[in-house]
Design an enzyme around this catalytic site. Structure first.
Site, mmCIF file in Angstrom:
data_model
loop_
_atom_site.group_PDB
_atom_site.id
_atom_site.type_symbol
_atom_site.label_atom_id
_atom_site.label_comp_id
_atom_site.label_asym_id
_atom_site.label_seq_id
_atom_site.Cartn_x
_atom_site.Cartn_y
_atom_site.Cartn_z
ATOM 1 N N ASP A 1 21.907 21.430 24.104
ATOM 2 C CA ASP A 1 22.296 20.099 23.600
ATOM 3 C C ASP A 1 21.409 19.747 22.397
ATOM 4 O O ASP A 1 21.116 18.575 22.139
ATOM 5 C CB ASP A 1 22.170 19.031 24.693
ATOM 6 C CG ASP A 1 23.112 17.850 24.496
ATOM 7 O OD1 ASP A 1 23.900 17.869 23.532
ATOM 8 O OD2 ASP A 1 23.039 16.908 25.293
ATOM 9 N N GLY B 1 24.658 11.486 18.337
ATOM 10 C CA GLY B 1 24.150 10.178 18.722
ATOM 11 C C GLY B 1 24.654 8.996 17.938
ATOM 12 O O GLY B 1 25.783 8.953 17.494
ATOM 13 N N TYR C 1 34.672 13.835 21.631
ATOM 14 C CA TYR C 1 34.355 13.099 22.855
ATOM 15 C C TYR C 1 35.592 12.356 23.375
ATOM 16 O O TYR C 1 35.899 12.365 24.539
ATOM 17 C CB TYR C 1 33.309 12.053 22.462
ATOM 18 C CG TYR C 1 32.109 11.903 23.354
ATOM 19 C CD1 TYR C 1 31.198 12.943 23.531
ATOM 20 C CD2 TYR C 1 31.846 10.671 23.957
ATOM 21 C CE1 TYR C 1 30.059 12.766 24.305
ATOM 22 C CE2 TYR C 1 30.710 10.486 24.722
ATOM 23 C CZ TYR C 1 29.815 11.539 24.900
ATOM 24 O OH TYR C 1 28.693 11.353 25.653
ATOM 25 N N SER D 1 21.621 13.328 20.844
ATOM 26 C CA SER D 1 20.747 12.209 21.182
ATOM 27 C C SER D 1 20.512 12.245 22.691
ATOM 28 O O SER D 1 21.378 12.655 23.456
ATOM 29 C CB SER D 1 21.384 10.882 20.788
ATOM 30 O OG SER D 1 22.544 10.674 21.548
ATOM 31 N N HIS E 1 26.150 24.816 23.153
ATOM 32 C CA HIS E 1 26.422 23.375 23.012
ATOM 33 C C HIS E 1 25.315 22.745 22.166
ATOM 34 O O HIS E 1 24.266 22.353 22.684
ATOM 35 C CB HIS E 1 26.482 22.721 24.403
ATOM 36 C CG HIS E 1 26.875 21.283 24.403
ATOM 37 N ND1 HIS E 1 28.099 20.830 24.847
ATOM 38 C CD2 HIS E 1 26.205 20.179 24.007
ATOM 39 C CE1 HIS E 1 28.148 19.511 24.734
ATOM 40 N NE2 HIS E 1 27.008 19.085 24.233
#
Ligand code: ZN
Length: 390
Positions: free
Chosen positions: A286, A69, A131, A290, A62
């Site tokens: 990650d 961000g 998302y 952000s 990921h």
């Protein structure tokens, strides 16, 4: 070129003893107690593995390879990842995804970035989707993306239980997972759906409901950020004990830990103590995402950037501080993600598998050498291969 690692402690990730590893081209040719290469007119590079531990190359499932961000307006968009960041982290396989912003960052750019990283020497894959629901895709359908684009291996990150999520319904999410699963079957890929979890009290409720009400196996979901607060983490224990996969995010800042985020090394120990099978647990960084800071009303206060090197740092802490056996801890960034993502030639050290190898110091566990697809990217803690614009 032929390479021979001599006398290293080999974790495949199971401990195999002191072994030699022969690398031919981009594959592991042999792992034996003693390997001698008697060959003329071919250069054989000998790598001294004495006082070193050898692991399979790390898999980071990921990463915002394009940057992520933007939660504090355009100037807070985080930068793209560079090859040296990946190499320094010991990562040889990386999975890229879009993040909160699926408008100004596109899947086409994501695939192009993955291709660039592959040209530069590491293995790279991406998730289609976004998302938000309706999901962004390249061909208009999840199945088509999975079947027609080599780099696409699943869907994600799709956000639920977050104030930034698109308020998806369980029916919408179930449809996505179902399409991803069948697309994956037809393409010989995992077709996994990577789910972003936020701080909402809804936690993993939607995934529990979906696996109960629809014919979607629980392992088709890979929920991430499970360690972001204590209540989600506790729900994660329940979910993992029912057979679900749980992914912890290693990038953090002191403030998040003060606010209740469970440090990954500790999170791993607690899950194991609660009887969760280690095979259900993975870490991801990650990276480049952000790390936005919001006040209690959800207003933006500041931003930091995720760091890929945190991936192995947390495994190291799990071994050195939480006393988790090496061969257990290392699974969460090698064989476990390889199995979840169906990367059959990754995550292990066996003849015939890809020559993705990380060598660390025996005592400090500091990364010394990184080999990706048979190419030495880092040696004696020095990065040898950098990206074109670094
Ligand atoms: Zn996320």
């Amino acid at each position: 070129m032929i390479k021979l690692i001599k006398s290293a402690k080999v974790y495949s990730p199971t401990y195999e003893g002191i072994k030699d590893i022969l690398i031919c081209g981009d594959k592991i040719a042999s792992i034996e107690e003693h390997i001698d290469v008697n060959i003329t007119n071919v250069e054989v590079k000998i790598i001294d593995g004495k006082d070193k531990i050898v692991f399979p190359g790390f898999i980071d499932s990921h990463v915002h390879i394009l940057g992520g961000g933007g939660e504090g307006s355009f100037k807070t968009r985080t930068p793209e990842i560079q090859l040296s960041t990946i190499v320094r982290a010991g990562v040889t396989s990386i999975v890229g995804c879009l993040g909160t912003d699926g408008v100004a960052r596109s899947l086409k750019s994501l695939v192009a970035k993955a291709k660039a990283l592959k040209e530069e020497g590491v293995s790279c894959y991406v998730y289609t989707g976004s998302y938000d629901i309706p999901l962004r895709t390249i061909y208009g359908e999840i199945k088509e993306d999975l079947m027609l684009i080599e780099e696409i291996i699943g869907v994600g990150e799709v956000a639920i239980s977050d104030h930034r999520a698109s308020a998806p319904t369980k029916y919408e999410l179930a449809k996505i997972a179902a399409q991803a699963r069948v697309g994956g079957m037809l393409a010989g890929k995992s077709g996994i759906t990577n789910i972003h979890l936020g701080d909402s009290m809804n936690k993993l409720d939607m995934l529990f409901e979906i696996v109960k009400e629809f014919d979607i196996p629980i392992y088709q979901f890979l929920p991430t950020h499970i360690n972001r607060n204590e209540y989600l983490f506790n729900d994660g224990i329940r979910y993992a004990k029912e057979g679900g996969l749980v992914d912890f995010t290693t990038s953090t800042i002191p403030l998040f830990l003060e606010e209740g985020e469970v440090k990954c090394s500790k999170a791993l120990r607690i899950m194991l103590e609660n009887g969760v099978n280690v095979e259900n647990i993975t870490f991801s960084s990650d990276g480049q995402g952000s790390l936005p800071i919001f006040d209690s009303e959800g207003n933006y206060e500041g931003v930091k950037v995720g760091d890929s090197t945190s991936l192995f740092e947390e495994v190291k802490d799990a071994i050195l501080e939480e006393n988790i056996p090496i061969e257990t801890a290392i699974k969460v960034i090698t064989s476990n993600p390889a199995k979840n993502l169906k990367l059959h030639n990754k995550g292990g050290l066996e003849a015939g598998m890809d020559a993705d190898i990380v060598m660390v110091d025996k005592n400090t566990l500091e990364i010394d050498t990184v080999i990706a697809m048979g190419k030495i990217m880092m040696s004696n803690k020095e990065i040898l291969v950098k990206g074109l614009f670094e």
